[in-house]
Design a protein around this motif. Sequence first.
Motif, mmCIF file in Angstrom:
data_model
loop_
_atom_site.group_PDB
_atom_site.id
_atom_site.type_symbol
_atom_site.label_atom_id
_atom_site.label_comp_id
_atom_site.label_asym_id
_atom_site.label_seq_id
_atom_site.Cartn_x
_atom_site.Cartn_y
_atom_site.Cartn_z
ATOM 1 N N ASN A 43 0.791 -1.113 0.112
ATOM 2 C CA ASN A 43 -0.010 -0.035 -0.082
ATOM 3 C C ASN A 43 0.848 1.191 0.041
ATOM 4 O OD1 ASN A 43 -2.840 1.333 0.250
ATOM 5 N ND2 ASN A 43 -2.001 1.814 2.242
ATOM 6 N N ALA A 44 1.908 1.303 0.559
ATOM 7 C CA ALA A 44 2.996 2.309 0.530
ATOM 8 C C ALA A 44 3.625 2.464 -0.626
ATOM 9 C CB ALA A 44 4.059 2.138 1.686
ATOM 10 N N GLY A 45 3.273 1.704 -1.795
ATOM 11 C CA GLY A 45 4.176 1.694 -3.071
ATOM 12 C C GLY A 45 5.333 0.804 -3.308
ATOM 13 N N ILE A 46 5.594 0.161 -2.426
ATOM 14 C CA ILE A 46 6.962 -0.664 -2.358
ATOM 15 C C ILE A 46 6.505 -2.349 -2.982
ATOM 16 C CG2 ILE A 46 8.633 -1.694 -1.053
ATOM 17 C CD1 ILE A 46 8.251 0.602 0.976
ATOM 18 N N THR A 47 7.135 -2.726 -3.986
ATOM 19 C CA THR A 47 6.766 -3.993 -4.490
ATOM 20 C C THR A 47 7.941 -4.866 -4.870
ATOM 21 O OG1 THR A 47 6.801 -3.135 -6.623
ATOM 22 C CG2 THR A 47 4.827 -3.137 -5.447
ATOM 23 N N ASP A 48 9.105 -4.206 -4.067
ATOM 24 C CA ASP A 48 10.363 -5.249 -4.255
ATOM 25 C C ASP A 48 10.624 -5.579 -2.793
ATOM 26 O OD1 ASP A 48 12.776 -6.452 -4.545
ATOM 27 O OD2 ASP A 48 13.592 -5.130 -5.985
ATOM 28 N N ILE A 49 10.309 -6.810 -2.494
ATOM 29 C CA ILE A 49 10.185 -7.219 -0.986
ATOM 30 C C ILE A 49 11.254 -8.332 -0.568
ATOM 31 C CG2 ILE A 49 8.681 -8.024 0.921
ATOM 32 C CD1 ILE A 49 6.593 -6.676 -0.360
ATOM 33 N N GLY A 50 12.095 -8.167 0.368
ATOM 34 C CA GLY A 50 12.914 -9.267 0.734
ATOM 35 C C GLY A 50 12.411 -9.716 2.250
#
Length: 354
Positions: A43-50
């Motif tokens: 929802n915060a616009g972050i889609t590259d997640i470790g």
Amino acid sequence: MKALILSGGQGTRLRPLTYSIAKQLVPVANKPILHFVIEDIINAGITDIGVIIAPETGEEIKKSITNAGFPAKFTFILQEKPLGLAHAVKVAKDYLEDDDFIMYLGDNLINSGIKEFVEEYKENRYDATILLKEVQDPTRFGVAVVDENFKVQRLIEKPKEPPSNLALVGIYIFSPKIFSAIDRIKPSWRGELEITDAIQELINQGGMVKAHKITGWWLDTGKKDDLLEANRVVLDDLIQRDIRGKIDEQTKINGRVVIEGGAEIENSIIRGPAVIGKNTKVKNSFIGSYTSIGNNCLVENSAIEFSVILDHSEIIGVERLDESLIGRKTRVIKDGSVNKAVKLMIGDDAEVRL
């Protein structure tokens, strides 16, 4: 910007439940805690997640995230031993590279979400941002000292004489400068690389660390009572009435209740806020407020309130089950005739006769 979710650790405070399920996958309002975290990040616009995982629970974490179908790219990073939050960041260095990133503990929840903090960080380019919450007992937490502009001056881990009541929430935003700070610190008395030490080192080197005080709820779900409270708060805050299951004419539904598809309710009272999972059967029973019952469960001739019941469990003939956390594939059956409230915390694959 990337995200790093910490989903390792052994969950010792939630045993015996966490002998067979990762603590981040224990559900509140019938959704794994970790899934709330991921939704907040997306929802915060972050889609590259470790995602930092442990050897014991890593495959279960991977499966849960993959099956959920989140619109994001996930990289799973193994932390062989739980050697501290700063150590987890160090392990993830090759993944994070030179990007700014948000670090989010996988068993924490906040109702305000992180979007506004991420946007403010991007605008101002701090070296780090931390979230703080006023607490009644600061000795249990890492504590921050800030100036009038909420610039962080000092961090103290679980102080005996707290200089403030501002506890660190398990959500941080870092620039790549955090790596050199981690390289300069040594393990604490616990043998761990502490993130508070790394942030303090960043401050000592002249780094700008900004704090934000959150005013809504913050939930650390590491213990049974904390998890039940998280379930209560999330049900109270987020649940809307949604009846998709089958209900007979004798059943009464009061308030904000979710009954998922395939569920069957017979001759019972359901008082919200509460959630009844898919294909669960409730017969001749009372389901009280702040109760989440998972999928494929059976509740018969029982009363349950302020409890979390995981998937494939059975509660039969229990006059009152209160403030309880019941693991998967567990049977709680009362054969006796004594009317007494029961408070339980039971792991998976158990059977309890009362």
